[in-house]
Design a protein around this motif. Structure first.
Motif, PDB file in Angstrom:
ATOM      1  N   ALA A   1     108.314 -54.259  -4.750  1.00 60.49           N
ATOM      2  CA  ALA A   1     109.348 -54.695  -4.920  1.00 60.49           C
ATOM      3  C   ALA A   1     108.923 -56.100  -4.807  1.00 60.49           C
ATOM      4  CB  ALA A   1     110.498 -54.862  -4.045  1.00 60.49           C
ATOM      5  N   GLY A   2     108.295 -56.689  -4.154  1.00 58.13           N
ATOM      6  CA  GLY A   2     107.810 -58.130  -4.030  1.00 58.13           C
ATOM      7  C   GLY A   2     106.729 -58.448  -3.221  1.00 58.13           C
ATOM      8  N   ILE A   3     106.760 -59.436  -3.071  1.00 55.39           N
ATOM      9  CA  ILE A   3     105.177 -60.206  -2.447  1.00 55.39           C
ATOM     10  C   ILE A   3     106.257 -61.165  -1.230  1.00 55.39           C
ATOM     11  CG2 ILE A   3     103.412 -62.148  -1.853  1.00 55.39           C
ATOM     12  CD1 ILE A   3     101.982 -61.297  -4.135  1.00 55.39           C
ATOM     13  N   ARG A   4     105.856 -61.700   0.015  1.00 55.84           N
ATOM     14  CA  ARG A   4     106.393 -62.145   1.567  1.00 55.84           C
ATOM     15  C   ARG A   4     105.072 -63.038   1.775  1.00 55.84           C
ATOM     16  NH1 ARG A   4     107.856 -58.936   5.155  1.00 55.84           N
ATOM     17  NH2 ARG A   4     109.650 -58.523   4.286  1.00 55.84           N
ATOM     18  N   SER A   5     105.160 -63.919   1.565  1.00 61.10           N
ATOM     19  CA  SER A   5     104.071 -65.016   2.040  1.00 61.10           C
ATOM     20  C   SER A   5     104.519 -66.081   3.114  1.00 61.10           C
ATOM     21  CB  SER A   5     103.711 -66.276   0.782  1.00 61.10           C
ATOM     22  OG  SER A   5     104.257 -65.016  -0.451  1.00 61.10           O
ATOM     23  N   ALA A   6     103.858 -66.264   3.760  1.00 53.97           N
ATOM     24  CA  ALA A   6     104.212 -66.937   5.155  1.00 53.97           C
ATOM     25  C   ALA A   6     102.454 -67.852   5.159  1.00 53.97           C
ATOM     26  CB  ALA A   6     103.330 -66.369   6.315  1.00 53.97           C
ATOM     27  N   LEU A   7     103.440 -69.168   4.696  1.00 51.78           N
ATOM     28  CA  LEU A   7     102.814 -71.320   4.700  1.00 51.78           C
ATOM     29  C   LEU A   7     102.225 -71.244   5.829  1.00 51.78           C
ATOM     30  CD1 LEU A   7     104.616 -69.819   1.694  1.00 51.78           C
ATOM     31  CD2 LEU A   7     104.558 -71.708   0.872  1.00 51.78           C
ATOM     32  N   LEU A   8     100.845 -71.883   5.714  1.00 54.74           N
ATOM     33  CA  LEU A   8     100.646 -72.757   7.081  1.00 54.74           C
ATOM     34  C   LEU A   8     100.675 -73.727   6.397  1.00 54.74           C
ATOM     35  CD1 LEU A   8      98.200 -70.677   8.761  1.00 54.74           C
ATOM     36  CD2 LEU A   8     100.649 -70.594   9.253  1.00 54.74           C
ATOM     37  N   ASN A   9     101.075 -75.133   7.216  1.00 55.77           N
ATOM     38  CA  ASN A   9     100.756 -75.835   6.474  1.00 55.77           C
ATOM     39  C   ASN A   9      99.562 -76.739   7.476  1.00 55.77           C
ATOM     40  OD1 ASN A   9     100.563 -78.812   5.350  1.00 55.77           O
ATOM     41  ND2 ASN A   9     102.752 -79.286   6.036  1.00 55.77           N
ATOM     42  N   ILE A  10      98.371 -76.544   6.065  1.00 56.01           N
ATOM     43  CA  ILE A  10      97.089 -77.095   6.579  1.00 56.01           C
ATOM     44  C   ILE A  10      96.727 -78.495   5.904  1.00 56.01           C
ATOM     45  CG2 ILE A  10      96.198 -74.783   7.214  1.00 56.01           C
ATOM     46  CD1 ILE A  10      94.781 -74.604   4.199  1.00 56.01           C
ATOM     47  N   THR A  11      97.432 -79.041   5.488  1.00 54.54           N
ATOM     48  CA  THR A  11      97.186 -80.441   4.510  1.00 54.54           C
ATOM     49  C   THR A  11      96.515 -81.389   5.948  1.00 54.54           C
ATOM     50  OG1 THR A  11      99.601 -80.142   3.771  1.00 54.54           O
ATOM     51  CG2 THR A  11      98.494 -81.965   3.358  1.00 54.54           C
ATOM     52  N   GLU A  12      96.979 -81.105   7.607  1.00 51.14           N
ATOM     53  CA  GLU A  12      96.396 -82.357   8.002  1.00 51.14           C
ATOM     54  C   GLU A  12      95.055 -81.573   8.596  1.00 51.14           C
ATOM     55  OE1 GLU A  12      98.884 -83.216  11.430  1.00 51.14           O
ATOM     56  OE2 GLU A  12      97.093 -83.199  12.747  1.00 51.14           O
ATOM     57  N   ARG A  13      94.838 -80.285   8.493  1.00 57.25           N
ATOM     58  CA  ARG A  13      93.548 -79.548   8.633  1.00 57.25           C
ATOM     59  C   ARG A  13      92.393 -80.021   7.895  1.00 57.25           C
ATOM     60  NH1 ARG A  13      93.121 -73.503   9.267  1.00 57.25           N
ATOM     61  NH2 ARG A  13      92.369 -73.164   6.853  1.00 57.25           N
ATOM     62  N   LYS A  14      92.911 -79.850   6.478  1.00 59.24           N
ATOM     63  CA  LYS A  14      91.928 -79.983   5.094  1.00 59.24           C
ATOM     64  C   LYS A  14      91.915 -81.925   5.262  1.00 59.24           C
ATOM     65  CE  LYS A  14      90.821 -77.293   2.756  1.00 59.24           C
ATOM     66  NZ  LYS A  14      91.005 -76.845   2.170  1.00 59.24           N
ATOM     67  N   SER A  15      92.962 -82.562   5.582  1.00 61.50           N
ATOM     68  CA  SER A  15      92.017 -83.875   5.768  1.00 61.50           C
ATOM     69  C   SER A  15      91.361 -84.272   7.009  1.00 61.50           C
ATOM     70  CB  SER A  15      93.825 -84.996   5.714  1.00 61.50           C
ATOM     71  OG  SER A  15      94.314 -84.782   6.735  1.00 61.50           O
ATOM     72  N   ILE A  16      91.782 -83.662   8.258  1.00 62.11           N
ATOM     73  CA  ILE A  16      91.084 -83.790   9.190  1.00 62.11           C
ATOM     74  C   ILE A  16      89.275 -83.165   8.991  1.00 62.11           C
ATOM     75  CG2 ILE A  16      90.015 -82.847  11.156  1.00 62.11           C
ATOM     76  CD1 ILE A  16      93.187 -82.784  12.294  1.00 62.11           C
ATOM     77  N   GLU A  17      88.779 -82.517   8.072  1.00 63.15           N
ATOM     78  CA  GLU A  17      88.123 -81.636   7.790  1.00 63.15           C
ATOM     79  C   GLU A  17      87.532 -82.686   6.536  1.00 63.15           C
ATOM     80  OE1 GLU A  17      88.871 -76.562   7.638  1.00 63.15           O
ATOM     81  OE2 GLU A  17      88.340 -77.981   5.245  1.00 63.15           O
ATOM     82  N   ARG A  18      88.756 -82.913   5.938  1.00 59.49           N
ATOM     83  CA  ARG A  18      87.365 -84.205   4.611  1.00 59.49           C
ATOM     84  C   ARG A  18      86.952 -85.544   5.923  1.00 59.49           C
ATOM     85  NH1 ARG A  18      92.302 -84.524   0.193  1.00 59.49           N
ATOM     86  NH2 ARG A  18      92.763 -83.572   1.744  1.00 59.49           N
ATOM     87  N   MET A  19      88.029 -85.517   6.706  1.00 57.10           N
ATOM     88  CA  MET A  19      87.546 -86.780   6.933  1.00 57.10           C
ATOM     89  C   MET A  19      86.067 -87.044   8.417  1.00 57.10           C
ATOM     90  SD  MET A  19      90.473 -89.102   8.492  1.00 57.10           S
ATOM     91  CE  MET A  19      91.114 -87.660   9.817  1.00 57.10           C
ATOM     92  N   LYS A  20      86.501 -85.358   8.564  1.00 57.80           N
ATOM     93  CA  LYS A  20      85.285 -84.995   8.989  1.00 57.80           C
ATOM     94  C   LYS A  20      83.667 -84.783   8.696  1.00 57.80           C
ATOM     95  CE  LYS A  20      83.780 -80.884  10.342  1.00 57.80           C
ATOM     96  NZ  LYS A  20      83.630 -79.474  11.421  1.00 57.80           N
ATOM     97  N   ASP A  21      83.988 -84.628   7.486  1.00 57.76           N
ATOM     98  CA  ASP A  21      82.499 -84.292   6.511  1.00 57.76           C
ATOM     99  C   ASP A  21      82.650 -85.449   6.198  1.00 57.76           C
ATOM    100  OD1 ASP A  21      83.977 -82.010   4.132  1.00 57.76           O
ATOM    101  OD2 ASP A  21      82.624 -81.571   6.153  1.00 57.76           O
ATOM    102  N   GLU A  22      82.914 -86.760   5.656  1.00 56.36           N
ATOM    103  CA  GLU A  22      82.982 -88.393   5.851  1.00 56.36           C
ATOM    104  C   GLU A  22      82.241 -89.079   6.984  1.00 56.36           C
ATOM    105  OE1 GLU A  22      86.742 -89.343   2.798  1.00 56.36           O
ATOM    106  OE2 GLU A  22      85.496 -90.622   3.892  1.00 56.36           O
ATOM    107  N   PHE A  23      82.833 -87.979   7.894  1.00 53.13           N
ATOM    108  CA  PHE A  23      82.168 -88.848   8.974  1.00 53.13           C
ATOM    109  C   PHE A  23      80.777 -88.714   9.219  1.00 53.13           C
ATOM    110  CE2 PHE A  23      82.075 -91.235  12.661  1.00 53.13           C
ATOM    111  CZ  PHE A  23      81.723 -90.167  14.060  1.00 53.13           C
ATOM    112  N   VAL A  24      80.823 -87.756   9.051  1.00 54.19           N
ATOM    113  CA  VAL A  24      79.285 -86.841   8.860  1.00 54.19           C
ATOM    114  C   VAL A  24      78.105 -87.560   8.325  1.00 54.19           C
ATOM    115  CG1 VAL A  24      77.909 -84.511   9.148  1.00 54.19           C
ATOM    116  CG2 VAL A  24      79.902 -84.962  10.618  1.00 54.19           C
ATOM    117  N   SER A  25      78.939 -87.564   7.368  1.00 56.49           N
ATOM    118  CA  SER A  25      78.236 -87.894   5.871  1.00 56.49           C
ATOM    119  C   SER A  25      77.936 -89.462   5.918  1.00 56.49           C
ATOM    120  CB  SER A  25      78.641 -87.366   4.763  1.00 56.49           C
ATOM    121  OG  SER A  25      77.723 -87.741   3.637  1.00 56.49           O
ATOM    122  N   VAL A  26      78.756 -90.353   5.902  1.00 59.43           N
ATOM    123  CA  VAL A  26      78.307 -91.591   6.371  1.00 59.43           C
ATOM    124  C   VAL A  26      77.893 -92.003   8.146  1.00 59.43           C
ATOM    125  CG1 VAL A  26      80.145 -93.904   7.151  1.00 59.43           C
ATOM    126  CG2 VAL A  26      80.963 -92.341   5.545  1.00 59.43           C
TER     127      VAL A  26
END
Lengths: 125, 836
Positions: free
Chosen positions: B318-343
């Motif tokens: 009859a449909g789909i139930r979705s749970a959404l976890l806000n990972i925006t911060e996690r993603k930005s942290i990951e990005r920062m981490k990547d950038e940090f490591v790279s830099v």
């Protein structure tokens, strides 16, 4: 005839090491530039056989410099190799997209630097 | 009250059956008893009546006796009278015993009356007659009669009363029976009602529990700290909770009733729409995935979505139930981490470059002689600098691997070659350490990234050599075990304590704090190996005997030979074309063209043969050569269209330009027409138009997973069979396996660049002219465009084109390459009006 190579890096130590390496190991003539701007000017003036270009430079970085060199008819055909400590996959992709001939990672082995350049550019050793 | 458990339910049902049975039994029993008693009473009553009647008869007899004295004489009369009288008395006595109360009194009175009569009137009458006083006798007789009448009346009255009572009793009996039946029925009814009530109550309770639990669920849903939404089978949002509203910064009314893909970034809308609908259709929700939504104010949030299918009561989706976890911060942290490591890694590398360079030059003797001691010192400095560099590389490596950034580019690898190569790389180090390195190549193939596997082998060998004592042996080899290969690196060093066998694979772990650091390890080697092996669905572990040596083992799945073999070039089976063409040259030429186009060809004469062959083979299309004037050809066509089995096969006519063939009508039901001899391109195009063509084959070369998905979706939507390569090597392999009709290439690829793919393909005559769409991040110079040409090549820059535009271009390209059935005219090949 000895190759003439333009070396572009904002770090003086690296410039010196690389210059010594290429001059003493391969016998090439090495011109140096401190910045992208200087690089373009020298390239136009001297028309070197190849350009070794650092990526991370203040003001004008490597890729931008490369873009300008490509835009300039006098320097468009000069092969460019990027010399860089930026070796992440994303960076590599970006560089490949640019159209440079190749990439040599830092730190490099000064004893084989010339060899690596030759391999990338297809110059006889 | 708690829900009725199933055991309790069974018990309840049993009781429900037993108790009423028992009750029924009791009731019936009681009834039967009553019946019996009633019957007994009834019988008695009958007897009373009967006896009373007899007695009444006796009374009559007595009277007769008295009156008969006139005839029979005194003696006889007296005798009879006495007899009757005695009988009466006995009878009445018995009768009195049978009755009680008022009736008994009545009888008593009657009895007394009879006695009185006997002693009185009857006796007097008799006496008078004896004395001869006839008139007195007659008078007395009459008196006696009158009295007796009274008595008899009384008796009769008694009988009547009794009879009435009897009648009453009988009907009462009937009533009782009826009542019994009714009672029985009522009992059953009561039981039924009881059971029903019980069930109802149970149901109501269950329902209440359900409502309660639903209420709780709803409350949970509503108040959950995680955003939830539910969509129906059309992808429309039907339910949202507060957290979802907060997440997207919309009120519930803004969300409900809208399609869920309206809230994603516009460029993703199509892809998401397609993905959602496909999920609903296939009824397979995805494993958790990430998606970007756009909030009301336009900012973006990245969410990790976990989905479940919703089923209705009938069990349908009859449909789909979705749970959404806000990972925006996690993603930005990951990005920062990547950038940090790279830099950071870059910042560290820069001074290291100078150090390494300077030291290298010195150590290389370029700048003048150095004393032996000095040389040694320089050696130390250089090797440690190298070590630092390796450490930085390893850290970066492992950081990227753990965060999933490194995508292994897998291909079929020859293990033997890799093993030998690893040996070659490590040989200098082994020689320097005085260790014998033996490599036993194993003939097997694995599906792996050869660079990464090499990294594992060299790493393991490096460790082994470091720990091997001089003059000992380090061995690299493997065995095949069923579907897997087991590789081993053995050394004869000091071994690994059993409690460390697991932990050596952890980061920065050393077996012994003192040793390996001396030997230049970064501490990450085995952790990296484990990461790589995991990426290849393998296992790595260590075995060791302290004091004797260690064996590092790697298990990998083997690639079965069959999947490596080349796929033949031909079209998918089933693409058979029936060719009826009398001119042998033309026939041969067409046959060649068809085979090149990937079709299998059957040849026949026109006429009956063709029809039979068509019936037997059911080709994808029939090429029918027409000699204009020959009526037979029309007949063949007619026959083909008549037969049910061949009617639907598209027929393409081959006619001569000079022939005066009448114009085709839609009633001819011909799918296409070509002039003889046909041009190869036209032939294939018309076949394609007629519906006999192959599905268009596309290869997409794109390492960005999201972008790849978008491209794949576009092609699939337009009916192409699309394959995906994430790297240059894979791209070349796919093309070689099965040359595509079109390739889409992202120029910036990780392993080689897009250029090398093109170069690789250009070297293959089959692939040289592949139409190509080049998709690039930055503008290309004309020189580079030159380098990227294959067949017809088009260029798009990522940032300058939206995905809709790209889709439009791609679709246009596809149409130009293989026109679909919408198109019509061309010079010497035409499709016929619809209906053909």
């Amino acid at each position: 005839m000895a190759k003439r190579v333009l070396l572009v890096d904002d770090e003086p130590d690296i410039r010196e090491v690389a210059q010594v390496s290429l001059e003493m190991v391969a016998g090439w003539t090495v011109l140096t530039a401190r910045s992208g701007k200087e690089a373009i000017a020298k390239a136009i003036a001297e028309e070197p056989d190849a350009i070794l270009l650092d990526v991370m430079m203040p003001d004008m970085d490597g890729p931008t410099t490369f873009g300008r060199l490509q835009a300039e008819p006098k320097t468009r055909a000069i092969p460019v190799i990027l010399l860089t400590a930026k070796v992440s996959a994303a960076d590599q992709r970006r560089f490949a997209d640019l159209g440079v001939r190749g990439m040599i990672p830092k730190p490099f082995d000064p004893m084989t630097l010339a060899q690596q350049v030759e391999r990338i550019l297809g110059w006889a050793g | 009250m708690t829900l009725i458990t199933s055991r309790a339910k069974i018990l309840a049902v049993l009781l429900l059956i037993l108790i009423p049975l028992v009750v029924l039994g009791i009731v019936l029993e009681a009834n039967v008893e009553r019946q019996r008693a009633a019957t007994k009473e009834l019988r008695q009553a009958f007897e009373v009546v009967s006896l009373a009647s007899t007695l009444a008869g006796r009374l009559a007899d007595m009277q007769v006796s008295v009156e008969g004295v006139f005839i029979t004489g005194e003696e006889v009369a007296a005798r009879e009278l006495e007899r009757d009288y005695v009988t009466f008395l006995v009878g009445v006595a018995g009768l009195r015993r049978m009755v009680s109360g008022e009736r008994a009194d009545r009888l008593a009175r009657i009895e007394d009356g009879v006695r009185a009569w006997r002693q009185g009137a009857a006796s007097a009458t008799l006496l008078a007659i004896v004395r001869g006083r006839w008139p007195e006798g007659v008078r007395l007789g009459r008196q006696a009669r009158a009295e007796m009448e009274n008595l008899r009346e009384g008796m009769l009255g008694f009988i009547r009363a009794q009879e009435q009572e009897l009648a009453g009793r009988t009907s009462a009996q009937d009533d009782a029976q009826q009542r019994a039946v009714i009672e029985g029925a009522l009992v059953v009814l009561a039981i039924g009602l009881g059971a029903g009530l019980l069930l109802l109550v149970g149901r109501i309770r269950a329902k209440r529990v359900l409502v309660e639990s639903e209420g709780r669920f709803r409350a949970l849903f509503e108040a959950a700290p995680i955003a939830y939404h539910e969509i129906d089978t059309a992808g429309v949002v039907r339910r949202v909770n507060r957290a979802e509203c907060d997440l997207l910064d919309y009120g519930p009314d803004d969300l409900l009733g809208k399609a869920v893909w309206e809230f994603v970034a516009p460029e993703l809308r199509e892809t998401v729409r397609a993905a959602v609908l496909r999920k609903l259709a296939l009824q397979q929700p995805l494993a958790p995935f990430e998606r970007e939504y756009v909030r009301r104010d336009g900012t973006r949030v990245t969410v990790e979505i976990h989905e479940n299918l919703i089923h209705d009561r009938a069990g349908h989706v009859a449909g789909i139930r979705s749970a959404l976890l806000n990972i925006t911060e996690r993603k930005s942290i990951e990005r920062m981490k990547d950038e940090f490591v790279s830099v950071v890694s870059h910042e560290l590398r820069t001074p290291l470059t100078s150090i390494r360079g300077a030291l290298g030059l010195l150590a290389g003797g370029l700048l003048g002689p150095v004393s032996e001691r000095g040389q040694r010192m320089l050696g130390i400095a250089v090797s440690n600098t190298d070590r630092l560099v390796r450490l930085i590389n390893d850290i970066l490596d492992i950081e990227r691997m753990e965060s999933g950034k490194i995508v292994a580019n897998k291909e079929a690898c020859n293990l033997a070659e890799l093993l030998v190569q690893a040996g070659e790389v490590m040989r200098p180090m082994a020689e320097k350490a005085g260790v014998t390195l033996t490599v036993v190549p194993l003939a097997a193939h694995v599906w792996a990234d050869p660079d990464r596997l090499l990294q594992v082998f060299t790493n393991l060998l490096s460790n082994a050599i470091k720990f091997a004592p001089a003059a000992s042996e380090v061995r690299l080899g493997g065995v095949l075990e069923g579907e897997e290969v087991l590789l081993r690196v053995q050394d004869q060093g000091r071994g690994i304590p059993p409690d460390k066998l697991e932990s050596i694979f952890e980061r920065f772990h050393q077996v012994d704090a003192s040793d390996s650091r001396e030997k230049g390890g970064s501490g990450l080697g085995l952790a990296i190996c484990r990461s790589i092996v995991a990426q290849h669905a393998g296992k790595i572990w260590a075995d060791s005997v302290l004091g004797q040596g260690s064996t590092l083992c790697v298990r990998l799945p083997v690639l079965r030979r069959a999947s490596v073999s080349r796929v033949p070039l031909s079209a998918p089976p089933g693409r058979v074309v029936l060719l009826c063409e009398e001119d042998p040259e033309v026939r041969q030429s067409i046959q060649g063209m068809l085979e090149r186009g990937g079709y299998s060809v059957r040849v026949s004469e026109a006429g009956e043969d063709a029809v039979q062959l068509a019936r037997a083979e059911r080709p994808a299309a029939i090429l029918l050569g027409f000699l204009a004037s020959d009526r037979d050809d029309w007949t063949t066509l007619g026959r083909l269209k008549e037969e049910a089995e061949t009617r639907e096969i598209p027929v393409i006519l081959l006619s001569s330009p000079a022939g005066a063939m009448r114009p085709l009508r839609s009633s001819d039901r011909v799918a296409g027409r070509l002039l003889r001899p046909p041009d190869e391109e036209n032939l294939l195009r018309v076949l394609q138009q007629a519906g006999a063509g192959r599905t268009m084959q596309v290869v997409v070369v794109e390492d960005d997973a999201d972008l790849a998905q978008i491209l794949l979706a576009i092609f699939q939507r337009h009916g192409a069979a699309v394959r995906h390569a994430a790297g240059g090597r894979e791209a070349i392999r796919l093309c070689q396996e099965n040359p595509p009709d079109l390739m889409v290439l992202d120029v910036g690829l990780p392993d080689g660049d897009g250029f090398s793919v093109v170069e690789g393909l250009r070297g293959d005559p089959r692939l040289r002219a592949t139409p190509l769409v080049v998709y690039t991040g930055q503008d290309l110079s004309p020189a580079d465009r030159e380098r990227l040409q294959l067949g017809q090549t088009e260029f798009f820059t990522k940032s300058r084109i939206s995905s809709e535009e790209l889709e439009g271009h791609i679709v246009g390209l596809m149409r130009r390459l293989v026109p679909n059935q919408g198109e019509r005219e061309s010079e010497d090949g035409e499709a016929c009006p619809a209906g053909g």
